[in-house]
Design a protein around this motif. Structure first.
Motif, PDB file in Angstrom:
ATOM      1  N   PRO A   1       4.909   4.003  -1.564  1.00  0.00           N
ATOM      2  CA  PRO A   1       5.341   4.920  -2.587  1.00  0.00           C
ATOM      3  C   PRO A   1       6.589   4.403  -3.447  1.00  0.00           C
ATOM      4  O   PRO A   1       7.446   3.730  -2.698  1.00  0.00           O
ATOM      5  CB  PRO A   1       5.295   6.387  -1.815  1.00  0.00           C
ATOM      6  N   LYS A   2       6.518   5.061  -4.814  1.00  0.00           N
ATOM      7  CA  LYS A   2       7.715   4.359  -5.419  1.00  0.00           C
ATOM      8  C   LYS A   2       9.246   5.128  -4.978  1.00  0.00           C
ATOM      9  O   LYS A   2      10.010   4.355  -5.105  1.00  0.00           O
ATOM     10  CB  LYS A   2       7.434   4.923  -6.955  1.00  0.00           C
ATOM     11  N   LEU A   3       9.076   6.219  -4.365  1.00  0.00           N
ATOM     12  CA  LEU A   3      10.518   7.041  -4.140  1.00  0.00           C
ATOM     13  C   LEU A   3      10.884   6.530  -2.782  1.00  0.00           C
ATOM     14  O   LEU A   3       9.723   6.610  -1.764  1.00  0.00           O
ATOM     15  CB  LEU A   3      10.217   8.430  -4.064  1.00  0.00           C
ATOM     16  N   LYS A   4      12.071   5.996  -2.370  1.00  0.00           N
ATOM     17  CA  LYS A   4      12.400   5.184  -1.424  1.00  0.00           C
ATOM     18  C   LYS A   4      12.387   6.329  -0.241  1.00  0.00           C
ATOM     19  O   LYS A   4      12.072   6.002   1.048  1.00  0.00           O
ATOM     20  CB  LYS A   4      13.706   4.676  -1.428  1.00  0.00           C
ATOM     21  N   ALA A   5      12.988   7.482  -0.750  1.00  0.00           N
ATOM     22  CA  ALA A   5      13.041   8.704   0.677  1.00  0.00           C
ATOM     23  C   ALA A   5      11.804   8.874   1.180  1.00  0.00           C
ATOM     24  O   ALA A   5      11.519   9.026   2.354  1.00  0.00           O
ATOM     25  CB  ALA A   5      13.532   9.900  -0.113  1.00  0.00           C
ATOM     26  N   VAL A   6      10.777   8.846   0.259  1.00  0.00           N
ATOM     27  CA  VAL A   6       9.354   9.302   0.868  1.00  0.00           C
ATOM     28  C   VAL A   6       8.749   7.965   1.524  1.00  0.00           C
ATOM     29  O   VAL A   6       7.933   8.108   2.488  1.00  0.00           O
ATOM     30  CB  VAL A   6       8.268   9.585  -0.273  1.00  0.00           C
ATOM     31  N   ASP A   7       8.921   6.860   1.075  1.00  0.00           N
ATOM     32  CA  ASP A   7       8.417   5.502   1.740  1.00  0.00           C
ATOM     33  C   ASP A   7       9.192   5.760   3.226  1.00  0.00           C
ATOM     34  O   ASP A   7       8.447   5.286   4.202  1.00  0.00           O
ATOM     35  CB  ASP A   7       8.924   4.282   1.098  1.00  0.00           C
ATOM     36  N   GLU A   8      10.522   6.060   3.351  1.00  0.00           N
ATOM     37  CA  GLU A   8      11.189   5.989   4.474  1.00  0.00           C
ATOM     38  C   GLU A   8      10.588   6.993   5.551  1.00  0.00           C
ATOM     39  O   GLU A   8      10.414   6.711   6.751  1.00  0.00           O
ATOM     40  CB  GLU A   8      12.726   6.222   4.369  1.00  0.00           C
ATOM     41  N   LEU A   9      10.097   8.097   4.879  1.00  0.00           N
ATOM     42  CA  LEU A   9       9.551   9.259   6.070  1.00  0.00           C
ATOM     43  C   LEU A   9       8.301   8.665   6.185  1.00  0.00           C
ATOM     44  O   LEU A   9       8.108   8.901   7.689  1.00  0.00           O
ATOM     45  CB  LEU A   9       9.410  10.211   4.936  1.00  0.00           C
ATOM     46  N   LEU A  10       7.334   8.170   5.672  1.00  0.00           N
ATOM     47  CA  LEU A  10       6.174   7.780   5.821  1.00  0.00           C
ATOM     48  C   LEU A  10       6.163   6.608   6.806  1.00  0.00           C
ATOM     49  O   LEU A  10       5.303   6.717   7.933  1.00  0.00           O
ATOM     50  CB  LEU A  10       5.467   7.073   4.751  1.00  0.00           C
ATOM     51  N   GLN A  11       7.059   5.816   6.680  1.00  0.00           N
ATOM     52  CA  GLN A  11       7.042   4.551   7.711  1.00  0.00           C
ATOM     53  C   GLN A  11       7.548   5.418   8.981  1.00  0.00           C
ATOM     54  O   GLN A  11       6.854   4.650  10.097  1.00  0.00           O
ATOM     55  CB  GLN A  11       8.397   3.673   7.165  1.00  0.00           C
TER      56      GLN A  11
ATOM     57  N   MET B   1       2.905   6.934  17.178  1.00  0.00           N
ATOM     58  CA  MET B   1       1.905   6.543  18.476  1.00  0.00           C
ATOM     59  C   MET B   1       2.298   5.150  19.031  1.00  0.00           C
ATOM     60  O   MET B   1       1.570   4.563  19.644  1.00  0.00           O
ATOM     61  CB  MET B   1       0.605   6.636  18.055  1.00  0.00           C
ATOM     62  N   GLY B   2       3.322   4.368  18.432  1.00  0.00           N
ATOM     63  CA  GLY B   2       3.695   3.155  19.079  1.00  0.00           C
ATOM     64  C   GLY B   2       2.826   2.022  18.261  1.00  0.00           C
ATOM     65  O   GLY B   2       3.182   0.771  18.588  1.00  0.00           O
ATOM     66  N   ASN B   3       2.343   2.271  17.096  1.00  0.00           N
ATOM     67  CA  ASN B   3       1.714   1.291  16.091  1.00  0.00           C
ATOM     68  C   ASN B   3       2.739   0.690  15.239  1.00  0.00           C
ATOM     69  O   ASN B   3       3.788   1.076  15.410  1.00  0.00           O
ATOM     70  CB  ASN B   3       0.617   1.983  15.695  1.00  0.00           C
ATOM     71  N   ARG B   4       2.594  -0.172  14.345  1.00  0.00           N
ATOM     72  CA  ARG B   4       3.430  -0.632  13.308  1.00  0.00           C
ATOM     73  C   ARG B   4       2.704  -0.528  11.663  1.00  0.00           C
ATOM     74  O   ARG B   4       1.505  -0.203  11.726  1.00  0.00           O
ATOM     75  CB  ARG B   4       3.583  -2.068  13.669  1.00  0.00           C
TER      76      ARG B   4
END
Length: 295
Positions: free
Chosen positions: A144-154, A160-163
């Motif tokens: 997503p464009k917003l960095k804060a949202v991207d960091e949250l989603l990552q 679950m231990g995935n990447r």
């Protein structure tokens, strides 16, 4: 300003996640109803997409489907807010039914790389948690464009231990390498690619520019393809996860043949659950030569 916007969006997501599940559904439906009632870009885009993809509908039927679509879109927004904030196990508990799990299990046991193909149907965020509880894939996504949202989603998408791998050159290479070494990846089939990265194939009464990424990884049987969707149950209690094996034509070395087969499976599910597809996205921005733009 971007930090402020990001903090505001994340704050709203946290508020939605505090609600009981039935309230999450009700608030989402109310947001969608307002999207249907009031003039806005999402309503316009969804209406255009539906009129092109379901030309057989008369005016009244079109409006009914548009209303249901926007209400389901609102539900997807509030449900996804919960999936982005809650612990993963709470989202996984919303998977009430599972169909075709043995297909995914057989693919995982094949010894080959596995490409799980998802779409913007139902709720892909809930699906992500459930899928990642069954194996440890690399999930391909568009940041997503917003960095804060991207960091949250990552952070939330790797519980679950995935990447995760962003849709960058580096992310694409990491996904390809994962499949080649026998790993598992999850890739959305329906974001519109660049013209050089896609081919036009049939989809719901029109032509859609469709990515050659998945077809390229499956070509010649180099990997195993499995479709996955999490469909919202009619009673609103949760979702049904459905897994389906990729058809034989998707293993063709001809990108157009493979992409058309992939699009046919996506269309089958979209026609079965039309209001649960994200018609508000500009899926058809690029048109075949000589055809006017839709948006």
């Amino acid at each position: 300003m971007e930090k402020f916007k990001g903090a505001l969006v994340v704050g709203f997501l946290r508020l939605f996640a505090l609600l009981p599940w039935r309230a999450v559904q009700a608030v989402g439906a109310a947001i969608g109803w307002l999207m249907w009632k009031l003039p806005n870009g999402s309503r316009r885009i969804a209406s255009i997409n539906l009129s092109k993809c379901f030309p057989e509908l008369d005016g009244a039927a079109h409006d009914r489907l548009l209303r249901r679509t926007l209400m389901d879109t609102g539900r997807t927004i509030t449900e996804s807010a919960c999936a982005w904030i809650w612990p993963a196990h709470k989202s996984i508990g919303l998977i009430r039914q599972v169909e075709g799990l043995e297909i995914l299990q057989a693919a995982l046991a094949s010894g080959k790389g596995v490409v799980v193909v998802a779409t913007h149907l139902g709720n892909w965020e809930i699906l992500n948690h459930y899928f990642c509880s069954l194996c440890k894939p690399v999930i391909f996504y568009r940041p997503p464009k917003l960095k804060a949202v991207d960091e949250l989603l990552q952070k939330q998408r790797v519980q679950m231990g995935n990447r995760v791998a962003a849709s960058t050159k580096e992310g694409i290479l990491s996904v390809i390498k994962e499949v080649r070494k026998g790993g598992v990846v999850g890739i959305p089939a329906d974001p519109e690619p660049s013209r050089s990265s896609g081919v036009f194939v049939p989809f719901c009464a029109t032509q859609a520019l469709t990515s050659k990424f998945v077809p390229g990884m499956l070509a010649g049987g180099k990997a195993v393809g499995v479709f996955a969707n999490a469909i919202r149950l009619e009673d609103g209690s949760g979702f049904k996860a459905i897994f389906e094996a990729a058809p034989e034509a998707m293993y063709s070395s001809e990108a157009e043949t493979s992409a058309a087969a992939m699009s046919q499976v996506v269309e089958k599910y979209v026609r079965a659950y039309p209001s649960q597809y994200m018609w508000t996205m500009k899926r058809f921005k690029k048109r075949p030569e000589g055809e006017s733009r839709w948006y």
